[in-house]
Design an enzyme around this catalytic site. Sequence first.
Site, PDB file in Angstrom:
ATOM      1  N   CYS A  78       0.818  -1.207   0.000  1.00  0.00           N
ATOM      2  CA  CYS A  78       0.000   0.000   0.000  1.00  0.00           C
ATOM      3  C   CYS A  78       0.859   1.268   0.000  1.00  0.00           C
ATOM      4  CB  CYS A  78      -0.996  -0.052   1.151  1.00  0.00           C
ATOM      5  SG  CYS A  78      -2.454   0.925   0.792  1.00  0.00           S
ATOM      6  N   HIS A 171      -3.354  -4.871   1.951  1.00  0.00           N
ATOM      7  CA  HIS A 171      -2.684  -5.117   3.239  1.00  0.00           C
ATOM      8  C   HIS A 171      -2.643  -6.620   3.498  1.00  0.00           C
ATOM      9  CE1 HIS A 171      -2.397  -1.105   5.332  1.00  0.00           C
ATOM     10  NE2 HIS A 171      -3.128  -0.790   4.276  1.00  0.00           N
ATOM     11  N   GLU A 173      -1.049  -8.236   5.641  1.00  0.00           N
ATOM     12  CA  GLU A 173      -0.729  -8.590   7.034  1.00  0.00           C
ATOM     13  C   GLU A 173      -1.974  -8.679   7.905  1.00  0.00           C
ATOM     14  OE1 GLU A 173      -0.636  -5.673   5.757  1.00  0.00           O
ATOM     15  OE2 GLU A 173      -1.031  -4.101   7.230  1.00  0.00           O
TER      16      GLU A 173
HETATM   17  N1  GLN Z   1      -3.592   6.369   0.934  1.00  0.00           N
HETATM   18  C1  GLN Z   1      -2.347   6.060   1.594  1.00  0.00           C
HETATM   19  C2  GLN Z   1      -1.194   6.849   1.004  1.00  0.00           C
HETATM   20  O1  GLN Z   1      -1.367   7.611   0.139  1.00  0.00           O
HETATM   21  C3  GLN Z   1      -2.038   4.588   1.503  1.00  0.00           C
HETATM   22  C4  GLN Z   1      -3.056   3.818   2.295  1.00  0.00           C
HETATM   23  C5  GLN Z   1      -2.526   2.597   2.952  1.00  0.00           C
HETATM   24  O2  GLN Z   1      -1.325   2.391   3.046  1.00  0.00           O
HETATM   25  N2  GLN Z   1      -3.425   1.803   3.459  1.00  0.00           N
HETATM   26  O3  GLN Z   1      -0.097   6.704   1.418  1.00  0.00           O
END
Ligand code: GLN
Length: 188
Positions: A78, A171, A173
Amino acid sequence: MKVGVLALQGAFSRHATLLDRVGVTPVEVRTPGQLADVDALVMPGGESTTMSMLLEISGLREPLADRLAGGMPVLGTCAGLILLARNVADGRSDQRSFGVIDIDVRRNGYGRQLDSFEADLDVAGFDLPFHGVFIRAPVVERVGGEVEVLARVDGLAVFCRQGPVTVAAFHPELTGDTRLHERFVEAL
Ligand code: GLN
């Protein structure tokens, strides 16, 4: 084998739990000295703008760029994916990414209605689907020719690899499924 988890901000602690379960020693990384001590690194979800800033403040930016250039295996999830991507759209102007995987991403690209969602992913090499939890996830808008796409949702890449760099828009995890971490660790 010591695997670091970048622990400046965000969802790092459950990564450490899963790494422990797949048989490596997790090390929380907040300083250049801690980074120097690990064989591989997980860059977790969280907020990529904040993490980018904290990378500068902690003095980790340069040593991490050096380790990545040297081929250290890394798993970015992410926000971690955003920080590893070649190009980032809708980022903050002072946000910087390492550019070690040839993908273009858009922060929060799934938009409001799909702000957060879950999907069962068919992952190349896994017998059973992997449950992906997407939280304000980035959209991968372009995938370079050297990048292997390991899973897609509605045609969009959500799990990719280029050499030692593996990234997931979700995610992995959060569900207790250790297969993704296992695969990362097996390749070390
Ligand atoms: N929207 C977040 C970002 O721009 C990422 C979201 C996440 O890691 N769950 O960093």
